[in-house]
Design a protein around this motif. Structure first.
Motif, PDB file in Angstrom:
ATOM      1  N   LEU A   3       0.830  -1.208   0.000  1.00  0.00           N
ATOM      2  CA  LEU A   3       0.000   0.000   0.000  1.00  0.00           C
ATOM      3  C   LEU A   3       0.866   1.261   0.000  1.00  0.00           C
ATOM      4  CD1 LEU A   3      -2.734   1.479   0.262  1.00  0.00           C
ATOM      5  CD2 LEU A   3      -2.485   1.215   2.742  1.00  0.00           C
ATOM      6  N   SER A   4       1.889   1.271   0.817  1.00  0.00           N
ATOM      7  CA  SER A   4       2.804   2.412   0.863  1.00  0.00           C
ATOM      8  C   SER A   4       3.461   2.643  -0.499  1.00  0.00           C
ATOM      9  CB  SER A   4       3.874   2.161   1.931  1.00  0.00           C
ATOM     10  OG  SER A   4       4.820   3.194   1.945  1.00  0.00           O
ATOM     11  N   ASN A   5       3.877   1.555  -1.145  1.00  0.00           N
ATOM     12  CA  ASN A   5       4.479   1.663  -2.476  1.00  0.00           C
ATOM     13  C   ASN A   5       3.478   2.223  -3.478  1.00  0.00           C
ATOM     14  OD1 ASN A   5       6.777   0.481  -1.392  1.00  0.00           O
ATOM     15  ND2 ASN A   5       6.277  -1.547  -2.146  1.00  0.00           N
ATOM     16  N   LEU A   6       2.246   1.723  -3.437  1.00  0.00           N
ATOM     17  CA  LEU A   6       1.212   2.228  -4.349  1.00  0.00           C
ATOM     18  C   LEU A   6       1.011   3.723  -4.171  1.00  0.00           C
ATOM     19  CD1 LEU A   6      -1.558  -0.532  -4.066  1.00  0.00           C
ATOM     20  CD2 LEU A   6       0.056  -0.192  -5.962  1.00  0.00           C
ATOM     21  N   MET A   7       0.909   4.153  -2.919  1.00  0.00           N
ATOM     22  CA  MET A   7       0.682   5.574  -2.653  1.00  0.00           C
ATOM     23  C   MET A   7       1.884   6.406  -3.083  1.00  0.00           C
ATOM     24  SD  MET A   7      -1.458   5.414   0.935  1.00  0.00           S
ATOM     25  CE  MET A   7      -1.862   7.164   0.958  1.00  0.00           C
ATOM     26  N   HIS A   8       3.084   5.907  -2.814  1.00  0.00           N
ATOM     27  CA  HIS A   8       4.303   6.631  -3.194  1.00  0.00           C
ATOM     28  C   HIS A   8       4.395   6.816  -4.709  1.00  0.00           C
ATOM     29  CE1 HIS A   8       8.446   7.983  -3.125  1.00  0.00           C
ATOM     30  NE2 HIS A   8       8.719   7.073  -4.040  1.00  0.00           N
ATOM     31  N   HIS A   9       3.978   5.796  -5.453  1.00  0.00           N
ATOM     32  CA  HIS A   9       4.030   5.855  -6.920  1.00  0.00           C
ATOM     33  C   HIS A   9       2.736   6.388  -7.539  1.00  0.00           C
ATOM     34  CE1 HIS A   9       7.951   3.925  -7.430  1.00  0.00           C
ATOM     35  NE2 HIS A   9       7.624   3.191  -6.376  1.00  0.00           N
ATOM     36  N   GLU A  10       1.868   6.915  -6.659  1.00  0.00           N
ATOM     37  CA  GLU A  10       0.611   7.558  -7.071  1.00  0.00           C
ATOM     38  C   GLU A  10      -0.271   6.635  -7.902  1.00  0.00           C
ATOM     39  OE1 GLU A  10       1.579  11.375  -8.734  1.00  0.00           O
ATOM     40  OE2 GLU A  10       2.391  12.085  -6.826  1.00  0.00           O
TER      41      GLU A  10
ATOM     42  N   ASP B 247      -3.637   4.115  -8.179  1.00  0.00           N
ATOM     43  CA  ASP B 247      -5.007   4.162  -7.669  1.00  0.00           C
ATOM     44  C   ASP B 247      -5.205   2.999  -6.695  1.00  0.00           C
ATOM     45  OD1 ASP B 247      -7.804   3.800  -7.295  1.00  0.00           O
ATOM     46  OD2 ASP B 247      -8.203   4.870  -9.167  1.00  0.00           O
ATOM     47  N   VAL B 248      -5.244   3.315  -5.415  1.00  0.00           N
ATOM     48  CA  VAL B 248      -5.311   2.295  -4.369  1.00  0.00           C
ATOM     49  C   VAL B 248      -6.611   1.499  -4.454  1.00  0.00           C
ATOM     50  CG1 VAL B 248      -5.435   1.944  -1.867  1.00  0.00           C
ATOM     51  CG2 VAL B 248      -3.728   3.510  -2.830  1.00  0.00           C
ATOM     52  N   GLU B 249      -7.720   2.182  -4.692  1.00  0.00           N
ATOM     53  CA  GLU B 249      -9.007   1.479  -4.765  1.00  0.00           C
ATOM     54  C   GLU B 249      -9.024   0.478  -5.920  1.00  0.00           C
ATOM     55  OE1 GLU B 249     -11.501   1.478  -2.561  1.00  0.00           O
ATOM     56  OE2 GLU B 249     -10.207   2.750  -1.346  1.00  0.00           O
ATOM     57  N   THR B 250      -8.504   0.889  -7.076  1.00  0.00           N
ATOM     58  CA  THR B 250      -8.455   0.001  -8.234  1.00  0.00           C
ATOM     59  C   THR B 250      -7.565  -1.200  -7.958  1.00  0.00           C
ATOM     60  OG1 THR B 250      -8.873   1.815  -9.761  1.00  0.00           O
ATOM     61  CG2 THR B 250      -7.817  -0.148 -10.679  1.00  0.00           C
TER      62      THR B 250
ATOM     63  N   ARG C 172      -3.279   5.903   6.898  1.00  0.00           N
ATOM     64  CA  ARG C 172      -3.970   5.145   7.943  1.00  0.00           C
ATOM     65  C   ARG C 172      -5.371   4.747   7.484  1.00  0.00           C
ATOM     66  NH1 ARG C 172      -6.516   8.465  12.295  1.00  0.00           N
ATOM     67  NH2 ARG C 172      -7.522   9.083  10.354  1.00  0.00           N
ATOM     68  N   ASP C 173      -6.085   5.677   6.870  1.00  0.00           N
ATOM     69  CA  ASP C 173      -7.442   5.399   6.396  1.00  0.00           C
ATOM     70  C   ASP C 173      -7.430   4.357   5.279  1.00  0.00           C
ATOM     71  OD1 ASP C 173      -8.218   7.304   8.233  1.00  0.00           O
ATOM     72  OD2 ASP C 173      -8.724   8.827   6.735  1.00  0.00           O
ATOM     73  N   ALA C 174      -6.483   4.495   4.342  1.00  0.00           N
ATOM     74  CA  ALA C 174      -6.386   3.536   3.238  1.00  0.00           C
ATOM     75  C   ALA C 174      -6.027   2.151   3.772  1.00  0.00           C
ATOM     76  CB  ALA C 174      -5.352   4.006   2.214  1.00  0.00           C
ATOM     77  N   GLN C 175      -5.147   2.090   4.765  1.00  0.00           N
ATOM     78  CA  GLN C 175      -4.771   0.794   5.358  1.00  0.00           C
ATOM     79  C   GLN C 175      -5.969   0.152   6.034  1.00  0.00           C
ATOM     80  OE1 GLN C 175      -1.423  -0.818   5.424  1.00  0.00           O
ATOM     81  NE2 GLN C 175      -2.984  -2.377   5.691  1.00  0.00           N
ATOM     82  N   GLY C 176      -6.753   0.943   6.743  1.00  0.00           N
ATOM     83  CA  GLY C 176      -7.948   0.406   7.389  1.00  0.00           C
ATOM     84  C   GLY C 176      -8.944  -0.149   6.373  1.00  0.00           C
ATOM     85  N   ARG C 177      -9.152   0.590   5.285  1.00  0.00           N
ATOM     86  CA  ARG C 177     -10.074   0.112   4.235  1.00  0.00           C
ATOM     87  C   ARG C 177      -9.534  -1.148   3.564  1.00  0.00           C
ATOM     88  NH1 ARG C 177     -10.591   5.716   3.598  1.00  0.00           N
ATOM     89  NH2 ARG C 177      -9.029   5.752   1.951  1.00  0.00           N
ATOM     90  N   LEU C 178      -8.211  -1.180   3.279  1.00  0.00           N
ATOM     91  CA  LEU C 178      -7.596  -2.363   2.678  1.00  0.00           C
ATOM     92  C   LEU C 178      -7.774  -3.572   3.591  1.00  0.00           C
ATOM     93  CD1 LEU C 178      -5.815  -3.809   0.556  1.00  0.00           C
ATOM     94  CD2 LEU C 178      -3.820  -2.910   1.790  1.00  0.00           C
ATOM     95  N   ASN C 179      -7.505  -3.407   4.880  1.00  0.00           N
ATOM     96  CA  ASN C 179      -7.645  -4.524   5.818  1.00  0.00           C
ATOM     97  C   ASN C 179      -9.089  -5.027   5.877  1.00  0.00           C
ATOM     98  OD1 ASN C 179      -4.930  -4.490   6.434  1.00  0.00           O
ATOM     99  ND2 ASN C 179      -5.178  -3.441   8.393  1.00  0.00           N
ATOM    100  N   GLN C 180     -10.042  -4.110   5.828  1.00  0.00           N
ATOM    101  CA  GLN C 180     -11.453  -4.526   5.838  1.00  0.00           C
ATOM    102  C   GLN C 180     -11.787  -5.348   4.599  1.00  0.00           C
ATOM    103  OE1 GLN C 180     -14.502  -1.600   6.960  1.00  0.00           O
ATOM    104  NE2 GLN C 180     -12.807  -0.301   7.677  1.00  0.00           N
ATOM    105  N   ARG C 181     -11.320  -4.898   3.444  1.00  0.00           N
ATOM    106  CA  ARG C 181     -11.583  -5.636   2.197  1.00  0.00           C
ATOM    107  C   ARG C 181     -10.917  -7.011   2.222  1.00  0.00           C
ATOM    108  NH1 ARG C 181     -12.573  -2.663  -2.577  1.00  0.00           N
ATOM    109  NH2 ARG C 181     -13.021  -4.706  -3.460  1.00  0.00           N
ATOM    110  N   MET C 182      -9.690  -7.070   2.735  1.00  0.00           N
ATOM    111  CA  MET C 182      -8.988  -8.349   2.798  1.00  0.00           C
ATOM    112  C   MET C 182      -9.656  -9.284   3.813  1.00  0.00           C
ATOM    113  SD  MET C 182      -6.736  -8.266   0.466  1.00  0.00           S
ATOM    114  CE  MET C 182      -7.922  -7.254  -0.425  1.00  0.00           C
ATOM    115  N   ALA C 183     -10.115  -8.750   4.925  1.00  0.00           N
ATOM    116  CA  ALA C 183     -10.808  -9.577   5.918  1.00  0.00           C
ATOM    117  C   ALA C 183     -12.096 -10.142   5.335  1.00  0.00           C
ATOM    118  CB  ALA C 183     -11.095  -8.764   7.180  1.00  0.00           C
ATOM    119  N   GLU C 184     -12.799  -9.341   4.574  1.00  0.00           N
ATOM    120  CA  GLU C 184     -14.027  -9.806   3.931  1.00  0.00           C
ATOM    121  C   GLU C 184     -13.728 -10.927   2.936  1.00  0.00           C
ATOM    122  OE1 GLU C 184     -17.230  -7.962   0.803  1.00  0.00           O
ATOM    123  OE2 GLU C 184     -16.499  -6.644   2.386  1.00  0.00           O
TER     124      GLU C 184
END
Length: 169
Positions: free
Chosen positions: A89-96, A98-101, A139-151
């Protein structure tokens, strides 16, 4: 196929827990590393992780294209250990990127794979509110990612002080 998500804070023992789970697969293990060795400290950290794993692991580097790396392994009789989604996630954000995609692509990939997958991710929402807008976005993106992965996961464990607590499955 089983998807197992192992969550925990920094130095909680989550990577060690995930490695122990993967080692039950004998020598049929693939480690997908998302860390980039950008400085001496990170290079040392990566070397320690490699030494801890020892023999019997195939390593694939995928700091950005996690889905592509997982898709190349589809059909192989091996467990896939991804360590870790937080650095990805950090790498995605650093390289701009689209985290949601990318998150949606990962969820779709996990549904298609025909082997067991163990995902490692940090739980970053238990600490202080980050001081900077970038920190709060992460922090918000990590929380959303974790929720999606948990699901998407069959089993979810939270590791604290080296002790796993089963949350799902």
């Amino acid at each position: 196929m089983t998807i197992n998500l192992v969550l925990g804070g920094a130095r909680s023992g989550k990577s060690a827990r995930a490695q122990r789970l993967a080692e039950t697969y004998q020598d049929r293990r693939v480690y997908i590393a998302t860390a980039e060795p950008l400085d001496a400290e990170m290079r040392d950290r990566i070397a320690r992780h490699q030494a801890d794993r020892g023999q019997g692991w195939q390593t694939v580097e995928a700091p950005l294209d996690l889905v592509g790396a997982m898709e190349t392994l589809s059909g192989e009789d091996k467990v896939i250990l991804v360590d870790c989604l937080t650095l990805w996630l950090s790498n995605l954000m650093h390289h701009e990127r689209d985290v949601e995609t990318e998150t949606a692509r990962l969820c779709e990939c996990l549904q298609r794979l025909d082997q067991d997958v163990i995902l490692v991710s940090n739980e970053v929402g238990l600490g202080l509110v980050p001081e900077t807008p970038l920190g709060r976005r992460f922090r918000d993106a990590q929380g959303r990612l974790n929720q999606r992965m948990a699901e998407a996961s069959d089993i979810v464990e939270f590791v604290a002080a080296g002790l796993p607590i089963r949350l799902k499955g």
